[in-house]
Design a protein around this motif. Structure first.
Motif, short mmCIF file in Angstrom:
data_model
loop_
_atom_site.label_atom_id
_atom_site.label_comp_id
_atom_site.label_asym_id
_atom_site.label_seq_id
_atom_site.Cartn_x
_atom_site.Cartn_y
_atom_site.Cartn_z
N ASP A 68 -2.82 -1.27 -0.33
CA ASP A 68 -3.37 -2.59 -0.01
C ASP A 68 -4.83 -2.51 0.44
O ASP A 68 -5.18 -2.97 1.53
N ASP A 107 -1.95 -3.71 -4.64
CA ASP A 107 -3.03 -4.54 -4.12
C ASP A 107 -4.28 -3.68 -3.97
O ASP A 107 -4.96 -3.68 -2.94
N GLU A 138 0.74 -7.75 -6.44
CA GLU A 138 0.58 -9.07 -7.05
C GLU A 138 -0.88 -9.48 -7.12
O GLU A 138 -1.28 -10.23 -8.01
N HIS A 139 -1.72 -8.95 -6.22
CA HIS A 139 -3.14 -9.26 -6.29
C HIS A 139 -3.82 -8.57 -7.48
O HIS A 139 -4.93 -8.96 -7.84
N HIS A 213 5.38 -1.73 -5.03
CA HIS A 213 4.49 -2.48 -4.14
C HIS A 213 5.32 -3.29 -3.14
O HIS A 213 5.22 -3.11 -1.92
N HIS A 249 2.45 -3.83 0.43
CA HIS A 249 2.60 -5.28 0.38
C HIS A 249 2.71 -5.95 1.75
O HIS A 249 2.18 -7.04 1.94
#
Ligand SMILES: [Fe+2]
Ligand SMILES: [Fe+2]
Length: 320
Positions: A68, A107, A138-139, A213, A249
């Protein structure tokens, strides 16, 4: 790119000839998936996956996890995510040994732009390790179901970016459960089938490591902190004596053991998120900590496996 041409550890002679055909196939499938370290990576994988005699006192496998990094994020929770990610990379490079690989559990970017992917890839090229592995967050797939992510990090992977490989007698699986915002926390039947076939021929005493993630356990599903069809994948892993699942995440440390499976959520190098279930929060947003407190919420992770140990040793370290 850090073309680390030196041996992983000067105590370890490499001998690609020790690879079994199965390992060689996995090696070949993976070849090129590490971030630009293809030739060197292939050689090292072949050594570590082989049956070179163990060196006394040296763990069979040592790797680091970062997560992340959200390169491209701008906000009061972290005014310079590039700087903190650079510090995390420096901390990995200062462990006192060369990790066999580094995993980034997603991420990588904040908005999945080509510039952000270029930048995070360039930054990770400064990691002193022969292999860099990733899974998408998801980013990293905000509007294209992960196509840009895979164009940068998906070389040699299967399906939407999942993969597996063998290293030092350990079987490692990288999963994708972030394809788009409608499929957050979902693996899908193709990927589940991949895992079923992937582990079918493995001996039950093979240690298993799974990267994803989003957590594969229900950490807090109403915030999207869980994977709705993970139970099917986990059912294939129940017969193994040691299964370690590492995720990102959630931007905070958390662990849970369920029988033979231990789950470890990792922290972030960018900004913290609230604790699960914090009252009054419907959607977790970046937390802005008091001045001087950010580094204690960020960090890196070391993971060590010694042959014969039932569980891998996981050591989390705050960013210095
Ligand atoms: Fe994140
Ligand atoms: Fe995420």
């Amino acid at each position: 790119m850090n073309a680390n041409l030196d041996p992983v550890d000067d105590l370890d002679p490499r001998d690609p000839r020790t690879m079994s055909r199965r390992q060689l196939l996995r090696h070949t499938a993976w070849f090129g998936a590490a971030v630009g370290l293809t030739v060197v990576g292939g050689e090292v994988i072949s050594h570590v996956a082989g049956s070179a005699p163990a060196v006394a006192g040296r763990p069979a496998l040592r790797f680091a996890q970062v997560s992340d990094s959200h390169i491209g994020f701008h906000g009061p929770a972290n005014l310079d995510v590039g700087a903190t990610f650079s510090e995390a990379i420096h901390q990995v490079n200062s462990l006192g040994y060369t990790p066999d690989f580094v995993i980034h559990t997603g991420d990588l970017t904040h908005l999945a732009t080509p510039e952000q992917f270029d930048r995070v890839k360039q930054m990770m090229s400064g990691l002193s390790t022969p292999h860099i592995f990733t899974v998408p967050g998801e980013h990293d797939s905000t509007d294209d179901a992960g196509q840009r992510y895979r164009s940068v990090f998906g070389n040699g992977t299967h399906g939407d970016g999942w993969y597996s490989f063998d290293i030092a007698g350990v079987h490692v699986i990288g999963l994708v459960n972030t394809l788009n915002l409608k499929l957050l926390g979902h693996l899908g039947t193709d990927q589940i089938d991949f895992v079923r076939k992937d582990v079918a021929g493995l001996s039950s005493d093979t240690p298993i490591i799974v990267f994803s993630h989003i957590p594969l356990f229900a950490m807090y599903p109403s915030w999207g902190w869980g994977t709705d069809d993970a139970a099917q994948v986990l059912s294939f892993l129940r017969r193994f004596s040691s299964v370690t699942c590492l995720n990102g995440h959630v931007h905070q440390l958390f662990s849970k053991t369920d029988g033979n499976i231990t789950f470890y959520s990792g922290t972030t190098t960018a900004y913290p998120l609230p604790a699960p279930g914090t009252s009054g929060i419907a959607v977790p947003k970046p937390l802005t900590l008091p001045a001087g407190k950010l580094h204690s919420a960020l960090g890196i992770r070391e993971v060590t496996y010694k042959r014969g140990d039932q569980r891998l040793a996981v050591k989390d370290e705050a960013l210095l």
